[in-house]
Design a protein around this motif. Structure first.
Motif: not given
Length: 539
Positions: A11-27
């Motif tokens: 959980m610590f590693v996951a929370c510490g990871q920086k999310k990758e910025n992308v042009d578009l996300i579809v959810i």
């Protein structure tokens, strides 16, 4: 405690990871990826015009961030649709002439032409879309009434299939067509020894030669009009079945400047000049344009009795139709194209034309692998020739032709030959793939009509009850594949489009309803809400 430690560390590693910025996300989508497993997904991320991840909404949002997020709200998404056989430029040109689609009589046609000329006076009147099979009297018209209305202005009205032309006397005179004029590969129709004004197939070229060319502004407008219509229907790639060099170069120019977004698979018209220019060069490939095929006309169309048949037409004794391109010329073209990297895509409607084309392909491709040559339409096949499609030849078919022709096809070719007509399932079973298109503007642009015709094989009035020759209906999965990944495969583009997978172009379509689950009769009512090419919304 020893069991909880790894959990807290992760959980610590996951929370510490920086999310990758992308042009578009579809959810929150109901996405049919059309990958090898025909799997579904909820979400995907796009960067630099390509899919970079596909998965659940939690997975994508957990790893990526973007200023642009599309919440699909559970709506259906598929790969961008591909029309495997159409006339894209022709659709645009048709926006500038008299629209005769859906007319139910010759009198209605005359009224439309008169109204058009009053509102848009032209020195040469052009129109397209008439079909005598929709009239009470299912016979070719004659030019007499056109002559009376327009004695001094040439008129040329193209039949819906593009294989017959109704012209007035002024146009005949300008083209130099007289009663004694002879042209191979078609017919100058006469009645009681007089010219009727109807030309079938090759004689039409004499009239086309005298039609004033469109200026560049009109050509650009035609391409933009066609693109607007196609994007509205979720099409992201169109296979234009027959373009000249100047039009191909104009498309490329507009794509490079960003004035045209849609991707085009351009089949080069098999004129001597085009063949000499393109076949001496490597295929042309950009991200939006692919020029690596030649379009050849084998015969004419069934509706105008120009399709080449092995036996006479059932409703016209002694008439066999005609080869537009002679047999020896098709064989020579096949040999010439086989010596290059280009694909040969040949129009073949009648059973005789299909025999000629399939034999020529077999001989020219002997010992050559993965050439993916196509038979465009593959409409009427003799039983013993279906096996030719086992050898890497791809049937490129248009399901709405079946539902447009079914009212009169039996009368025209007889019950026995009709069994091998519009046989999409049989072709799929032999070839392993079918590429699906519309042939617009011969048929309507809507891919939902294609889907409906392939699966239900009925018209919009639910005729015939039980469907037309249902042994050759396709499943919904097969149909969607034919409009996406199989169409891409037929273009040698399956590694870059046709499915929603990492590394492929981010072309996709979002719908108002789920075409894979709604009652089949509701499919034609579905609308495209959003269309994306390279991750950018274009509709």
């Amino acid at each position: 405690m020893k069991y909880l430690l790894p959990f807290f560390l992760s959980m610590f590693v996951a929370c510490g990871q920086k999310k990758e910025n992308v042009d578009l996300i579809v959810i929150n989508s109901n996405t049919y990826t059309v990958d090898a497993d025909f799997s579904k997904a909820e979400a995907f991320a796009i960067n630099d015009g390509k899919f970079v991840a596909v998965g659940t909404s939690d997975e994508i949002q957990g790893k990526y961030t973007s200023e642009a997020v599309v919440d699909a709200q559970g709506k259906t998404v598929t790969p961008g649709l591909i029309d495997a056989h159409c006339h894209f430029y022709g659709l645009g040109r048709n926006q500038q002439v008299v629209d005769l689609m859906g007319t139910n009589s010759y009198e209605e046609i005359l009224e439309k032409v008169k109204e058009f000329q009053e509102q848009n006076p032209k020195n040469f009147i052009l129109g397209r879309g008439w079909d005598q099979n929709d009239w009470e009297v299912k016979e070719f018209p004659t030019k007499d009434k056109l002559d009376a209305l327009f004695p001094d202005t040439p008129v040329a009205l193209t039949r819906i299939d593009g294989h017959a032309l109704l012209v007035n006397q002024k146009a005949l005179d300008m083209a130099g067509i007289k009663k004694r004029t002879k042209v191979k590969g078609g017919e100058i129709v006469k009645k009681d020894g007089k010219l009727t004004g109807v030309l079938v197939d090759n004689p039409m070229d004499m009239v086309y030669a005298i039609i004033p060319p469109m200026d560049r502004k009109a050509q650009i407008q035609a391409l933009k009009d066609a693109e607007r219509i196609c994007l509205d229907y979720g099409l992201t790639t169109v296979n234009d079945a027959g373009l000249g060099r100047s039009t191909i170069e104009l498309i490329d120019s507009l794509q490079q400047t960003g004035d045209l977004s849609i991707r085009v698979y351009a089949m080069v018209s098999a004129s001597p000049g085009n063949l000499d220019y393109y076949l001496s060069r490597e295929p042309i490939k950009t991200e939006r344009l692919n020029v690596r095929s030649v379009k050849v006309y084998g015969d004419g169309a069934l509706g105008s009795r120009g399709a080449a048949m092995r036996e006479p037409y059932s409703d016209k004794p002694g008439h066999f139709g005609a080869m537009v391109t002679p047999v020896d010329a098709i064989e020579a073209l096949a040999d010439r194209i086989a010596a290059t990297e280009y694909q040969m895509n040949t129009h073949a409607i009648g059973d005789s034309a299909n025999v000629v084309v399939l034999r020529a392909y077999k001989r020219a491709l002997a010992g050559k692998k993965d050439r993916r040559w196509k038979v465009e339409h593959a409409q009427i096949i003799s039983p013993e020739y279906f096996d030719y499609f086992k050898e890497g030849v791809i049937p490129s078919v248009q399901p709405t032709h079946a539902t447009s022709d079914m009212y009169w096809a039996g009368d025209r070719i007889g019950e026995e030959r009709e069994k091998g007509a519009y046989a999409y399932k049989a072709l799929l079973e032999k070839a392993g793939t079918v590429a699906l298109g519309t042939d617009f503007p011969v048929e309507k642009v809507s891919p939902f009509l294609t889907f409906y015709a392939a699966v239900a094989r009925k018209d919009l009035d639910n005729y015939p009850e039980g469907g037309y020759q249902m042994k050759d209906a396709l499943t919904r999965e097969e149909t969607l594949k034919g409009m996406t990944i199989w169409a891409a495969y037929s273009n040698f583009e399956e590694d870059e489009k046709g499915s929603i997978e990492v590394g492929k172009f981010a072309d996709f379509t979002l719908y108002s309803d789920n075409l894979m689950e709604v009652p089949i009769e509701d499919v034609p009512k579905i609308e495209v809400e959003q269309t994306y090419i390279a991750g950018k919304r274009v509709h």
